[in-house]
Design a protein around this motif. Structure first.
Motif, PDB file in Angstrom:
ATOM      1  N   GLN A  17       9.751 -22.201   8.274  1.00  0.00           N
ATOM      2  CA  GLN A  17       8.902 -20.946   8.587  1.00  0.00           C
ATOM      3  C   GLN A  17       7.628 -21.010   7.626  1.00  0.00           C
ATOM      4  N   GLY A  18       6.432 -20.906   8.353  1.00  0.00           N
ATOM      5  CA  GLY A  18       5.186 -20.898   7.844  1.00  0.00           C
ATOM      6  C   GLY A  18       5.036 -19.743   6.845  1.00  0.00           C
ATOM      7  N   ALA A  19       4.428 -19.695   5.707  1.00  0.00           N
ATOM      8  CA  ALA A  19       4.316 -18.721   5.003  1.00  0.00           C
ATOM      9  C   ALA A  19       3.174 -17.829   5.602  1.00  0.00           C
ATOM     10  N   MET A  20       3.493 -16.496   5.564  1.00  0.00           N
ATOM     11  CA  MET A  20       2.643 -15.415   6.294  1.00  0.00           C
ATOM     12  C   MET A  20       2.410 -14.108   5.372  1.00  0.00           C
ATOM     13  N   SER A  21       1.274 -14.143   5.160  1.00  0.00           N
ATOM     14  CA  SER A  21       0.895 -13.030   4.205  1.00  0.00           C
ATOM     15  C   SER A  21       1.458 -11.440   5.008  1.00  0.00           C
ATOM     16  N   VAL A  68       8.041 -20.878  -1.746  1.00  0.00           N
ATOM     17  CA  VAL A  68       6.945 -19.977  -2.131  1.00  0.00           C
ATOM     18  C   VAL A  68       5.752 -20.582  -1.667  1.00  0.00           C
ATOM     19  N   ASN A  69       4.671 -19.709  -1.215  1.00  0.00           N
ATOM     20  CA  ASN A  69       3.476 -20.157  -0.737  1.00  0.00           C
ATOM     21  C   ASN A  69       2.635 -19.791  -1.790  1.00  0.00           C
ATOM     22  N   VAL A  70       2.021 -20.731  -2.726  1.00  0.00           N
ATOM     23  CA  VAL A  70       1.212 -20.493  -3.673  1.00  0.00           C
ATOM     24  C   VAL A  70      -0.269 -20.415  -3.197  1.00  0.00           C
ATOM     25  N   GLY A 170       0.915 -24.392  17.058  1.00  0.00           N
ATOM     26  CA  GLY A 170       1.092 -24.596  18.555  1.00  0.00           C
ATOM     27  C   GLY A 170       2.486 -24.849  18.885  1.00  0.00           C
ATOM     28  N   ILE A 171       3.394 -25.126  17.779  1.00  0.00           N
ATOM     29  CA  ILE A 171       4.836 -25.246  18.046  1.00  0.00           C
ATOM     30  C   ILE A 171       5.724 -24.020  18.063  1.00  0.00           C
ATOM     31  N   ALA A 172       6.261 -23.978  19.251  1.00  0.00           N
ATOM     32  CA  ALA A 172       7.133 -22.601  19.485  1.00  0.00           C
ATOM     33  C   ALA A 172       8.368 -22.760  20.431  1.00  0.00           C
ATOM     34  N   GLN A 284      -1.902 -19.988  19.370  1.00  0.00           N
ATOM     35  CA  GLN A 284      -2.078 -19.801  20.832  1.00  0.00           C
ATOM     36  C   GLN A 284      -0.657 -20.063  21.437  1.00  0.00           C
ATOM     37  N   SER A 285       0.375 -20.567  20.538  1.00  0.00           N
ATOM     38  CA  SER A 285       1.792 -20.615  20.971  1.00  0.00           C
ATOM     39  C   SER A 285       2.279 -19.132  21.403  1.00  0.00           C
ATOM     40  N   ALA A 286       1.553 -17.934  20.996  1.00  0.00           N
ATOM     41  CA  ALA A 286       2.045 -16.755  21.354  1.00  0.00           C
ATOM     42  C   ALA A 286       2.382 -16.711  22.688  1.00  0.00           C
TER      43      ALA A 286
HETATM   44  C1  FMN Z   1       0.303 -13.617  10.734  1.00  0.00           C
HETATM   45  C2  FMN Z   1       0.161 -14.907   9.827  1.00  0.00           C
HETATM   46  C3  FMN Z   1      -0.253 -14.985   8.792  1.00  0.00           C
HETATM   47  C4  FMN Z   1      -0.240 -16.207   8.200  1.00  0.00           C
HETATM   48  N1  FMN Z   1      -0.439 -16.151   6.879  1.00  0.00           N
HETATM   49  C5  FMN Z   1      -0.672 -17.246   6.204  1.00  0.00           C
HETATM   50  C6  FMN Z   1      -0.586 -17.585   4.725  1.00  0.00           C
HETATM   51  O1  FMN Z   1      -0.763 -16.455   4.033  1.00  0.00           O
HETATM   52  N2  FMN Z   1      -0.619 -18.827   4.060  1.00  0.00           N
HETATM   53  C7  FMN Z   1      -0.460 -20.002   4.688  1.00  0.00           C
HETATM   54  O2  FMN Z   1      -0.608 -21.133   4.206  1.00  0.00           O
HETATM   55  N3  FMN Z   1      -0.416 -19.747   6.056  1.00  0.00           N
HETATM   56  C8  FMN Z   1      -0.449 -18.802   6.657  1.00  0.00           C
HETATM   57  N4  FMN Z   1      -0.321 -18.511   8.165  1.00  0.00           N
HETATM   58  C9  FMN Z   1      -0.094 -19.844   8.709  1.00  0.00           C
HETATM   59  C10 FMN Z   1       1.421 -20.276   9.196  1.00  0.00           C
HETATM   60  O3  FMN Z   1       1.928 -20.406   8.070  1.00  0.00           O
HETATM   61  C11 FMN Z   1       1.704 -21.236  10.026  1.00  0.00           C
HETATM   62  O4  FMN Z   1       1.123 -22.563   9.396  1.00  0.00           O
HETATM   63  C12 FMN Z   1       1.231 -21.046  11.252  1.00  0.00           C
HETATM   64  O5  FMN Z   1       1.226 -19.859  12.001  1.00  0.00           O
HETATM   65  C13 FMN Z   1       1.631 -22.225  12.328  1.00  0.00           C
HETATM   66  O6  FMN Z   1       1.321 -22.223  13.483  1.00  0.00           O
HETATM   67  P1  FMN Z   1       1.954 -21.359  14.631  1.00  0.00           P
HETATM   68  O7  FMN Z   1       1.387 -19.927  14.335  1.00  0.00           O
HETATM   69  O8  FMN Z   1       1.184 -21.960  15.942  1.00  0.00           O
HETATM   70  O9  FMN Z   1       3.209 -21.376  14.778  1.00  0.00           O
HETATM   71  C14 FMN Z   1      -0.004 -17.370   8.763  1.00  0.00           C
HETATM   72  C15 FMN Z   1       0.026 -17.322  10.317  1.00  0.00           C
HETATM   73  C16 FMN Z   1       0.222 -16.068  10.780  1.00  0.00           C
HETATM   74  C17 FMN Z   1       0.578 -16.048  12.296  1.00  0.00           C
END
Ligand code: FMN
Length: 317
Positions: A17-21, A68-70, A170-172, A284-286
């Motif tokens: 799961q990608g890090a997401m703020s 943890v995403n640093v 783009g992977i979903a 875009q994978s939304a």
């Molecule tokens: C809402 C949102 C917030 C994100 N915030 C970060 C972040 O803080 N740090 C980071 O390295 N990537 C961030 N990303 C990227 C994701 O970690 C991930 O690499 C990316 O979403 C993968 O592509 P996808 O959206 O097509 O699945 C974020 C993505 C989204 C959708």
């Protein structure tokens, strides 16, 4: 290499799961890790002790490895590095620069280091700096992006380095997982699909927008600032792009207005669900994301689809 990477991290499936703020909270990270993938919490610009709290909350919810995403640009990066080492987090991912300066510290703490890159040059540099694997993110992704597509970047990075490559952007679904593995990736990282997980705290308005989104519903803002971000279209993006256009034509260069529009915008989308002024970051994978599910169901569905495809390969005479 997939198996070796999964064993090194201690996960059952090659799904990260990608890090997401704001979205990547302990509940989502633990949900993905409990499902057999790797959950990631985001340290963002938070101080070390706040990150320690997030790590401990996650440990309460799972006994599985998580990451943890640093953020290397954070003013608190030194204390965050100290905390992740003390807490013996299994994996860290990094963006915006090289974690080289901290590499020995991470390695001494037994942490697996996986930087996010958007170019071959950066991938090579990270390998030289001692990274254990690389997340290679294409411009289809949600959030901050580079210039190349996942389809073209992943195989070029795979050819350029000897460490495992994780494909992102783009992977979903299982087709995306299979395609990434065919390109030479050892695992995949997904962000957008996990925004709508049951365990994600993203506001209902955010989840609905992702689920309703079509293939062409994202735009890239911030090209002009050198920090492009992929996000779902709304009033904010229309205004942002208009100001960008005015700056380009030098009609009325107003960088301060851009800063003002962007300040706090992701929080407004994730926490408040503000449809007009929130930044609904998504890839875009939304257009492929059609329902809210548990992390367990998402991971299982991805793997089932992947297995179905790869057990029935298309063979040409
Ligand atoms: C809402 C949102 C917030 C994100 N915030 C970060 C972040 O803080 N740090 C980071 O390295 N990537 C961030 N990303 C990227 C994701 O970690 C991930 O690499 C990316 O979403 C993968 O592509 P996808 O959206 O097509 O699945 C974020 C993505 C989204 C959708």
């Amino acid at each position: 290499m997939s198996q070796a990477l999964m064993e090194k991290i201690g996960i059952n499936y090659p799904i990260i799961q990608g890090a997401m703020s704001w979205v990547g909270t302990p509940s989502l990270a633990a949900g993905v890790s409990n499902a057999g993938g790797l959950g990631m919490i985001g340290a963002g610009h938070e101080p070390g002790e706040f990150v320690r709290k997030l790590i401990r909350e996650t440990k309460e919810m799972t006994d599985k490895p998580f990451g943890v995403n640093v953020l290397l640009l954070s003013p608190y990066v030194d204390e965050v590095v100290e905390v992740v080492c003390q807490e013996k987090v299994k994996v860290i991912s990094t963006g915006a620069g090289s974690p080289g300066k901290y590499m020995k510290k991470f390695k001494d703490a037994g942490i697996v280091v996986i930087p996010v890159v958007a170019s071959v040059a950066l991938a090579k540099r990270m390998q030289n700096d001692g990274a254990d694997a690389i997340i290679c993110e294409g411009m289809e992704a949600g959030g901050h992006i580079g210039k190349s597509t996942t389809m073209t970047l992943v195989p070029q990075v795979v050819d350029a380095v000897t460490i495992p490559v994780i494909a992102a952007g783009g992977i979903a679904d299982g087709r995306g997982v299979a395609a990434a593995i065919m390109l030479g990736a050892s695992a995949v990282q997904l962000g957008t699909r996990f925004v709508v997980a049951n365990e994600s705290i993203a506001h209902d308005n955010f989840k609905k927008r992702v689920i309703k989104a079509r293939d062409i519903d994202t735009v890239v803002t911030g090209q002009i600032t050198g920090h492009p971000v992929r996000v779902l279209r709304n009033k904010l993006t229309r205004e942002y792009l208009q100001v960008e256009k005015e700056i380009t034509s030098d009609k009325n260069p107003d960088f301060a207005r851009l800063e003002e529009l962007g300040r706090g915008a992701l929080r407004r989308a994730v926490v408040e669900g503000d449809k007009d002024t929130g930044s609904f970051m998504a890839g875009q994978s939304a257009g492929l994301v059609t329902k809210e599910q548990s992390c367990e169901d998402i991971v299982q569905e991805l793997m089932q689809e992947y297995r179905a495809l790869t057990s029935n390969p298309v063979v040409f005479a």
